[in-house]
Design a protein around this motif. Structure first.
Motif, PDB file in Angstrom:
ATOM      1  N   ASN A  66       0.806  -1.218   0.000  1.00 55.70           N
ATOM      2  CA  ASN A  66       0.000   0.000   0.000  1.00 55.70           C
ATOM      3  C   ASN A  66       0.841   1.271   0.000  1.00 55.70           C
ATOM      4  OD1 ASN A  66      -2.787  -0.386  -0.263  1.00 55.70           O
ATOM      5  ND2 ASN A  66      -2.861  -1.335   1.759  1.00 55.70           N
ATOM      6  N   PHE A  67       2.142   1.133   0.048  1.00 57.84           N
ATOM      7  CA  PHE A  67       3.102   2.239  -0.039  1.00 57.84           C
ATOM      8  C   PHE A  67       3.079   3.183   1.178  1.00 57.84           C
ATOM      9  CE2 PHE A  67       5.387   2.322  -4.155  1.00 57.84           C
ATOM     10  CZ  PHE A  67       4.946   1.087  -4.614  1.00 57.84           C
ATOM     11  N   GLY A  68       2.588   2.697   2.317  1.00 64.00           N
ATOM     12  CA  GLY A  68       2.643   3.502   3.529  1.00 64.00           C
ATOM     13  C   GLY A  68       4.076   3.618   4.026  1.00 64.00           C
ATOM     14  N   ASN A  69       4.777   2.497   4.006  1.00 64.30           N
ATOM     15  CA  ASN A  69       6.145   2.460   4.506  1.00 64.30           C
ATOM     16  C   ASN A  69       7.064   3.369   3.678  1.00 64.30           C
ATOM     17  OD1 ASN A  69       7.801   1.495   6.479  1.00 64.30           O
ATOM     18  ND2 ASN A  69       7.721  -0.650   5.801  1.00 64.30           N
ATOM     19  N   ALA A 124       8.531  -8.527   8.347  1.00 67.69           N
ATOM     20  CA  ALA A 124       7.873  -9.586   9.121  1.00 67.69           C
ATOM     21  C   ALA A 124       8.904 -10.582   9.631  1.00 67.69           C
ATOM     22  CB  ALA A 124       6.829 -10.310   8.275  1.00 67.69           C
TER      23      ALA A 124
HETATM   24  C1  LIG Z   1       1.848  -4.516   5.137  1.00 68.51           C
HETATM   25  C2  LIG Z   1       3.111  -5.222   4.765  1.00 68.51           C
HETATM   26  C3  LIG Z   1       3.960  -4.759   3.719  1.00 68.51           C
HETATM   27  C4  LIG Z   1       3.582  -3.599   2.825  1.00 68.51           C
HETATM   28  O1  LIG Z   1       3.702  -2.368   3.464  1.00 68.51           O
HETATM   29  P1  LIG Z   1       3.011  -1.070   2.818  1.00 68.51           P
HETATM   30  O2  LIG Z   1       3.241   0.005   3.831  1.00 68.51           O
HETATM   31  O3  LIG Z   1       1.560  -1.421   2.669  1.00 68.51           O
HETATM   32  O4  LIG Z   1       3.673  -0.809   1.525  1.00 68.51           O
HETATM   33  C5  LIG Z   1       5.154  -5.411   3.495  1.00 68.51           C
HETATM   34  N1  LIG Z   1       5.516  -6.494   4.224  1.00 68.51           N
HETATM   35  C6  LIG Z   1       4.735  -6.976   5.227  1.00 68.51           C
HETATM   36  C7  LIG Z   1       5.172  -8.186   5.963  1.00 68.51           C
HETATM   37  C8  LIG Z   1       3.509  -6.366   5.532  1.00 68.51           C
HETATM   38  O5  LIG Z   1       2.735  -6.866   6.517  1.00 68.51           O
END
Ligand SMILES: *Cc1c(COP(=O)(O)O)cnc(C)c1O
Length: 425
Positions: free
Chosen positions: A245-248, A374
């Motif tokens: 979702n490109f939040g990170n 993760a």
């Molecule tokens: C949610 C998630 C992402 C993606 O992060 P975004 O901020 O949505 O781009 C990547 N890796 C893991 C393990 C996630 O749970």
């Protein structure tokens, strides 16, 4: 902090309003109207993680939360370590998965939970969220035992892994989990329907703790500074971020906008490659979402991308030189898992994908940091079929493995959900 609705820039809100409302008019995202540079980044980098994060968040949010209160909030939200082990002389892992739900989403979910509790006016408050696995665990743990707040999490029955289920459906207390006899879309639909009933919304004080909430985003800015504190030269540092979702990635760009002088950032995606194709061609042409082994990134309409564009237009970040994006398929991801393992690092598939993009793109004189989103044990099925290893369970999973699942089960039916909600009070 003054924020605008990206779709209607004349709609201005404060930080607390943006946190409580989530989304603006016409589903518009809230985003700061302007960013100011931090006065002294080198000094900031010498601070410990919690003190530094409180300073950064105070700089971003302003006086809506006092400095001392913010320090308490940050200390209780970020009460787990961030590790930055070196793989070799020029590459580091930024491990963000040491929180209670073993994924980086703990940072945003826990900080947002604390902010909501802070801004909450004392009436009823119920967090209602649908999850396909990971978000539910982060949200459940973030609100667990928060006084005055009920949490209701819907998930598709039998469609999340048994360990994922154990991680948040065994808590009890104020966390209510409901297995819906259908798929994730049906769960999301039930949540939407609830928000469309004004009476229900008011009675329960519904809030979605949605991933586009600005509180989640600002929390994620902090760990980019932790990585910067561990490298030898920030100015030569390249980040690689596994992106859905490109939040990170947005949080990383916000770190740049307030003065963290890293060199550039890579958004690594799986086969859901809307953004890499957009950056190549200038055309926004999403394909249907495909399922991959990096399923937390199976997103073809990344909902934070308007904020990325805003950082380029309104805030003047040089996105062309700063941001690149690559897509890797499952096969390349499995190769990366094996290659990293051969170098002594066991990575979950999302993390391995980010490392592979970095490994391909980083230049001789640069330093690389890949974000580890993760814990490998969360994806042990993929790792065990890719590597021929047995992945040991971390204590967080070992502790709940034999606990009883407390969820109730309902049909995909709004009246059934309403009955469950009525039982809450
Ligand atoms: C949610 C998630 C992402 C993606 O992060 P975004 O901020 O949505 O781009 C990547 N890796 C893991 C393990 C996630 O749970």
């Amino acid at each position: 902090m003054q924020l605008i609705n990206i779709k209607h820039p004349e709609d201005r809100v404060s930080f607390s309003q943006a946190v409580l409302q989530g989304l603006g008019r016409d589903q518009g995202l809230y985003f700061p109207e302007s960013f100011e540079l931090l006065p002294d980044v080198p000094m900031l980098l010498k601070e410990d993680f919690v003190s530094r994060s409180a300073l950064i968040l105070h700089h971003l949010i302003g006086d809506e939360i006092s400095r001392s209160r913010l320090e308490q909030i940050v200390a209780s939200a970020f009460d787990f370590p961030v590790e930055t082990p070196a793989l070799d002389h020029s590459v580091r892992a930024l491990e963000l998965f040491h929180g209670p739900s073993l994924a980086f989403k703990d940072f945003g979910a826990r900080f947002m939970a604390q902010c909501l509790a802070e801004f909450h006016d004392g009436g009823p408050m119920t967090i209602l969220t649908a999850t396909s696995g990971d978000t539910g665990a982060a949200v459940a743990h973030a609100y667990y035992q928060q006084p005055g707040i009920q949490v209701v999490i819907l998930y598709p029955r039998g469609k999340i892994t048994p360990l994922q289920e154990k991680l948040f459906c065994t808590l009890g207390g104020n966390v209510h989990t409901i297995a819906v006899d259908s798929d994730f879309d049906a769960c999301q639909q039930l949540v939407k329907q609830s928000f469309e009933e004004p009476e229900l919304k008011r009675e329960l004080g519904l809030n979605s703790a949605n991933s586009i909430n600005i509180a989640r985003l600002v929390a994620q800015v902090c760990y980019y500074f932790e990585a910067a504190a561990s490298v030898s030269d920030v100015r030569q540092t390249v980040f690689s971020v596994p992106s859905g979702n490109f939040g990170n990635v947005t949080a990383g760009l916000v770190a740049r906008a307030i003065g963290l002088p890293y060199k550039r950032i890579i958004a690594a995606t799986n086969a859901n490659d809307t953004v890499p194709r957009f950056l190549d061609s200038g055309e926004w042409d999403p394909n249907p979402t495909v399922t991959t082994i990096t399923n937390a990134m199976d997103v073809s309409l990344p909902n934070n991308f308007p904020r990325v564009l805003e950082l380029g237009s309104r805030h003047g970040l040089p996105l062309r030189s700063l941001l690149s994006s690559f897509s890797l398929d499952d096969n390349q991801t499995r190769v990366a898992i094996r290659e990293l393992y051969a170098r002594g690092y066991l990575a979950d598939p999302h993390t391995a994908l980010a490392w592979a993009a970095l490994d391909r793109e980083v230049k001789e004189h640069e330093e690389g940091v890949f974000l580890c989103t993760a814990h490998p044990a969360k994806f042990l099925e993929v790792l065990e079929e890719t590597l021929d290893v047995v992945v040991p369970l971390p204590p967080e999973l070992e502790a709940v493995r034999h606990e009883k699942i407390l969820s109730s089960t309902i049909a995909s039916d709004f009246d059934a959900l309403k009955q469950e909600l009525a039982a809450l009070h």
